[in-house]
Design a protein around this motif. Structure first.
Motif, PDB file in Angstrom:
ATOM      1  N   VAL A 189       0.832  -1.209   0.000  1.00 30.13           N
ATOM      2  CA  VAL A 189       0.000   0.000   0.000  1.00 30.13           C
ATOM      3  C   VAL A 189       0.862   1.253   0.000  1.00 30.13           C
ATOM      4  O   VAL A 189       0.544   2.234  -0.669  1.00 30.13           O
ATOM      5  N   MET A 190       1.973   1.209   0.719  1.00 28.54           N
ATOM      6  CA  MET A 190       2.853   2.381   0.811  1.00 28.54           C
ATOM      7  C   MET A 190       3.731   2.560  -0.428  1.00 28.54           C
ATOM      8  O   MET A 190       4.364   3.595  -0.595  1.00 28.54           O
ATOM      9  N   GLY A 191       3.795   1.530  -1.284  1.00 30.35           N
ATOM     10  CA  GLY A 191       4.646   1.617  -2.470  1.00 30.35           C
ATOM     11  C   GLY A 191       6.121   1.436  -2.140  1.00 30.35           C
ATOM     12  O   GLY A 191       6.991   1.939  -2.850  1.00 30.35           O
ATOM     13  N   ILE A 192       6.406   0.691  -1.072  1.00 30.41           N
ATOM     14  CA  ILE A 192       7.785   0.425  -0.665  1.00 30.41           C
ATOM     15  C   ILE A 192       8.195  -0.920  -1.258  1.00 30.41           C
ATOM     16  O   ILE A 192       7.500  -1.920  -1.075  1.00 30.41           O
ATOM     17  N   GLU A 193       9.313  -0.946  -1.969  1.00 29.56           N
ATOM     18  CA  GLU A 193       9.785  -2.190  -2.573  1.00 29.56           C
ATOM     19  C   GLU A 193      10.178  -3.173  -1.477  1.00 29.56           C
ATOM     20  O   GLU A 193      10.841  -2.806  -0.499  1.00 29.56           O
ATOM     21  N   LYS A 239       7.818 -10.691   1.213  1.00 23.21           N
ATOM     22  CA  LYS A 239       7.560 -11.117   2.588  1.00 23.21           C
ATOM     23  C   LYS A 239       7.591  -9.924   3.554  1.00 23.21           C
ATOM     24  O   LYS A 239       7.576 -10.104   4.758  1.00 23.21           O
ATOM     25  N   GLY A 240       7.703  -8.731   2.998  1.00 17.13           N
ATOM     26  CA  GLY A 240       7.696  -7.534   3.832  1.00 17.13           C
ATOM     27  C   GLY A 240       9.071  -7.013   4.196  1.00 17.13           C
ATOM     28  O   GLY A 240       9.185  -5.992   4.859  1.00 17.13           O
ATOM     29  N   SER A 241      10.121  -7.690   3.760  1.00 10.92           N
ATOM     30  CA  SER A 241      11.472  -7.215   4.025  1.00 10.92           C
ATOM     31  C   SER A 241      11.836  -6.201   2.941  1.00 10.92           C
ATOM     32  O   SER A 241      11.851  -6.529   1.747  1.00 10.92           O
ATOM     33  N   VAL A 242      12.102  -4.971   3.353  1.00 15.27           N
ATOM     34  CA  VAL A 242      12.366  -3.886   2.416  1.00 15.27           C
ATOM     35  C   VAL A 242      13.628  -4.170   1.616  1.00 15.27           C
ATOM     36  O   VAL A 242      14.656  -4.554   2.173  1.00 15.27           O
ATOM     37  N   PRO A 245      11.984   4.856   2.491  1.00 14.29           N
ATOM     38  CA  PRO A 245      11.642   6.179   1.960  1.00 14.29           C
ATOM     39  C   PRO A 245      12.108   7.294   2.901  1.00 14.29           C
ATOM     40  O   PRO A 245      12.149   7.111   4.119  1.00 14.29           O
ATOM     41  N   GLU A 246      12.473   8.421   2.296  1.00 16.38           N
ATOM     42  CA  GLU A 246      12.882   9.565   3.118  1.00 16.38           C
ATOM     43  C   GLU A 246      11.677  10.218   3.785  1.00 16.38           C
ATOM     44  O   GLU A 246      11.777  10.737   4.888  1.00 16.38           O
TER      45      GLU A 246
END
Length: 166
Positions: A95-99, A103-106, A111-112
């Motif tokens: 949802v946040m658009g974080i790669e 499994k949820g590990s960035v 993001p800044e």
């Protein structure tokens, strides 16, 4: 909030859930954490291990509430979320658009800044699917990942009644 402050504020049932998860899924992490906490109190591991499980958990929680246990406390929370709550972490990242790795590990950099509208959408989705106290704890732990936290997330944690820790 620092890790020891989270343990002071969180519903003890969540800590029990975390410790149960480690005992069921990664007993070595549980034993290592208890041993490390015992060392900080200058106790032998066997002293804690001889206690009934409910007393062990109470002792672990009491010890994690101390400032000296910040590092081990934060590591336990991170390990529990990364291994035991992957679906929730992946949903948040999506949802946040974080790669992330699925499994949820960035993967890559955090993001800044965090977009407040996306954050509202992510919180709504997580609270609808998971225990709000678990969601709140995760968001507090996520906010520890950058010095001072993210302004939008800090404000959301302070203003959204659904994100109360206890």
């Amino acid at each position: 909030m620092k890790a020891h402050e989270l343990y002071n504020a969180v519903d003890p049932a969540l800590v029990t859930q975390m410790l149960d998860w480690f005992r069921d899924n990664d007993r070595n992490v549980y034993k290592s954490a208890v041993a490390t906490l015992a060392q900080t109190k200058k106790l032998r591991l066997v002293f804690v291990q001889k206690k009934p499980l409910a007393e062990q958990y109470a002792w672990v929680l009491k010890t994690l509430k101390g400032k000296a246990a910040d590092t081990i406390g934060e590591h336990l929370l991170q390990a529990w979320f990364m291994a035991g709550n992957q679906e929730m972490l992946a949903k948040f990242c999506d949802v946040m658009g974080i790669e992330h790795d699925g499994k949820g590990s960035v993967t890559g950099d955090l993001p800044e800044t965090i977009d407040a509208a996306k954050l509202d959408e992510a919180v709504d989705a997580l609270v609808a699917a998971y225990d709000p106290k678990l969601v709140a704890l995760y968001l507090y732990v996520f906010n520890l990942q950058t010095p001072g936290g993210w302004e939008a997330l800090t404000a959301k944690l302070a203003s959204d009644a659904r994100l109360a820790l206890a």
